[in-house]
Scaffold this motif. Sequence first.
Motif, PDB file in Angstrom:
ATOM      1  N   LYS A 416       0.831  -1.210   0.000  1.00  0.00           N
ATOM      2  CA  LYS A 416       0.000   0.000   0.000  1.00  0.00           C
ATOM      3  C   LYS A 416       0.865   1.260   0.000  1.00  0.00           C
ATOM      4  O   LYS A 416       0.543   2.248  -0.669  1.00  0.00           O
ATOM      5  N   MET A 417       1.949   1.229   0.750  1.00  0.00           N
ATOM      6  CA  MET A 417       2.841   2.397   0.798  1.00  0.00           C
ATOM      7  C   MET A 417       3.457   2.667  -0.573  1.00  0.00           C
ATOM      8  O   MET A 417       3.610   3.831  -0.981  1.00  0.00           O
ATOM      9  N   ASN A 418       3.809   1.627  -1.289  1.00  0.00           N
ATOM     10  CA  ASN A 418       4.366   1.805  -2.638  1.00  0.00           C
ATOM     11  C   ASN A 418       3.330   2.375  -3.590  1.00  0.00           C
ATOM     12  O   ASN A 418       3.653   3.223  -4.440  1.00  0.00           O
ATOM     13  N   ILE A 419       2.064   1.925  -3.463  1.00  0.00           N
ATOM     14  CA  ILE A 419       1.007   2.446  -4.333  1.00  0.00           C
ATOM     15  C   ILE A 419       0.792   3.930  -4.058  1.00  0.00           C
ATOM     16  O   ILE A 419       0.669   4.748  -4.998  1.00  0.00           O
ATOM     17  N   ILE A 420       0.747   4.306  -2.795  1.00  0.00           N
ATOM     18  CA  ILE A 420       0.553   5.710  -2.442  1.00  0.00           C
ATOM     19  C   ILE A 420       1.734   6.548  -2.929  1.00  0.00           C
ATOM     20  O   ILE A 420       1.575   7.675  -3.428  1.00  0.00           O
ATOM     21  N   ASN A 421       2.939   6.002  -2.804  1.00  0.00           N
ATOM     22  CA  ASN A 421       4.123   6.722  -3.288  1.00  0.00           C
ATOM     23  C   ASN A 421       4.073   6.918  -4.798  1.00  0.00           C
ATOM     24  O   ASN A 421       4.427   7.992  -5.326  1.00  0.00           O
ATOM     25  N   ASP A 422       3.615   5.895  -5.535  1.00  0.00           N
ATOM     26  CA  ASP A 422       3.510   6.012  -6.986  1.00  0.00           C
ATOM     27  C   ASP A 422       2.490   7.058  -7.388  1.00  0.00           C
ATOM     28  O   ASP A 422       2.675   7.778  -8.386  1.00  0.00           O
ATOM     29  N   ASN A 423       1.404   7.163  -6.603  1.00  0.00           N
ATOM     30  CA  ASN A 423       0.342   8.111  -6.943  1.00  0.00           C
ATOM     31  C   ASN A 423       0.688   9.541  -6.550  1.00  0.00           C
ATOM     32  O   ASN A 423       0.313  10.490  -7.247  1.00  0.00           O
ATOM     33  N   SER A 424       1.391   9.696  -5.431  1.00  0.00           N
ATOM     34  CA  SER A 424       1.666  11.045  -4.941  1.00  0.00           C
ATOM     35  C   SER A 424       3.035  11.547  -5.374  1.00  0.00           C
ATOM     36  O   SER A 424       3.219  12.728  -5.651  1.00  0.00           O
ATOM     37  N   GLY A 425       4.002  10.649  -5.434  1.00  0.00           N
ATOM     38  CA  GLY A 425       5.340  11.046  -5.850  1.00  0.00           C
ATOM     39  C   GLY A 425       6.151  11.630  -4.708  1.00  0.00           C
ATOM     40  O   GLY A 425       5.710  12.551  -4.032  1.00  0.00           O
ATOM     41  N   THR A 426       7.349  11.070  -4.470  1.00  0.00           N
ATOM     42  CA  THR A 426       8.254  11.581  -3.448  1.00  0.00           C
ATOM     43  C   THR A 426       9.657  11.639  -4.048  1.00  0.00           C
ATOM     44  O   THR A 426       9.857  11.385  -5.241  1.00  0.00           O
ATOM     45  N   ASP A 427      10.618  11.921  -3.196  1.00  0.00           N
ATOM     46  CA  ASP A 427      11.996  12.001  -3.683  1.00  0.00           C
ATOM     47  C   ASP A 427      12.512  10.603  -4.022  1.00  0.00           C
ATOM     48  O   ASP A 427      11.959   9.583  -3.598  1.00  0.00           O
ATOM     49  N   ALA A 428      13.597  10.565  -4.760  1.00  0.00           N
ATOM     50  CA  ALA A 428      14.155   9.303  -5.252  1.00  0.00           C
ATOM     51  C   ALA A 428      14.630   8.417  -4.109  1.00  0.00           C
ATOM     52  O   ALA A 428      14.515   7.180  -4.172  1.00  0.00           O
ATOM     53  N   GLU A 429      15.163   9.020  -3.023  1.00  0.00           N
ATOM     54  CA  GLU A 429      15.668   8.214  -1.907  1.00  0.00           C
ATOM     55  C   GLU A 429      14.537   7.464  -1.219  1.00  0.00           C
ATOM     56  O   GLU A 429      14.667   6.271  -0.926  1.00  0.00           O
TER      57      GLU A 429
END
Length: 451
Positions: A416-429
């Motif tokens: 779920k955290m990866n899906i949210i990150n893909d949708n919202s976008g964060t830094d590369a690290e």
Amino acid sequence: MDKIGAFIMMHQIETLLLVFGMIVLAFIITHWQEVKFWWLNFTYNFPLIGKLSTLSKDIEGFDEKHKWFYSEEALCRDYYNFYEKVDKNGESYDEAKEYLHAAGELGRKPTPTFIWIMIFVLVIVEAFGFAYVLAGFTIPGASEATQQKGAIGVAAMLAILLVWLTHMTGQELHKNTLIKKIRRWYKNDNAGGSNWRDLKPDEQLITIDNTFDDSASPNYIRMLNRLDVNDKVKTTYTKTILTLIFIFAVAIGATYIRHQVLTQEIASAHESAMNIFNDDASPFGDTRNAAADEDVGALFGDEAANDAKEDLSSLFGGKDAGTAKASGKNTAAVEDETNQKGGDATFVILGLIFVFIQILGIFFGMHWDFAGRESKAAYECLRGFATKKAFLSYYERARTHIARVAQQQLQKLQHKMNIINDNSGTDAETTALLRNNKERTFRQYLTFEDK
């Protein structure tokens, strides 16, 4: 009993709900850890507002020390609280068994599920018995339906309170038995001396983990180290006295109320019967039929009228009306007295049955459960296993099950955290840390949690 049965039939839904609730409560009491673990999984998997959904939104909080996200640590910590309870080895078995042995409670068990169910069934019967008795007195002036509901509530409260009091009394009596044993052993060890001021536990607090630390002490001191007692190491009967007072007060009060209800019912029935068979309602009363007698005399003569009157009197008791009335009163009085005495005797028997049911509850409290500070925890650790091999096998399965469930939940959270990150976008690290989660497993969490 017929009236109580009729009362229960009138409230079938309430009875079924009460029975079901009592059975569920008994199951929860005897399987509390399993219920708690199920509830943890439920709160994590609940859609939209469950813990998985809530924690997955935190993709920025990161623990630099362990290289874990805070949400991942929170999930693992919740499941670790259950894992550590089953993280037992051979040493844990020896410690738990020694603790129970030193406390004098090796072989005792908690109250079984079927005993709790039996107690709750008796409570239900008691509650409805009290409800029938109290129905007319709980809420004076209210409708009959409201009075019955109020009576059920009051009776259920009384019954549950009695279960709790009798169980606590049984526990107190069991603890007193251990204290008497301590004092007797101490007296024998001191050649009949009675300097009780020297009888006191060791300064070190003894738990399951350090249960072998007082191995050199006498048996009575070891037992005393595991009990909570007063400074004089004396038996106390406060709970027992209060419980007995309450039991006899309820028994006497219920019997008195039953007596009053029966007296009222007999009086009402007698009054109704008198109204029905009152002489004034008789078609052959003297006042109403005086004119009829004169008419008969005018038509057939006074002698014929008298003969007819005698015939009617012999047929309907008109001549001996006073005697018949007195005889009827005597019969009614005897019947009322018989009903009253029979009813009172029945109520006394019911009161005795009630008292003996409470004594049974006290006996259950004496026979099961524990008095030692950590005796219950020691028993739950042993789980009644007869051998260490069975003990180790059980806890190995339990650890494997909890670890597997925890890992499944952790993988769901990371997904779920990866899906949210893909949708919202964060830094590369952050994205790289979320992607590389193979090292962040529940087994890995255990390695630094145990440190």
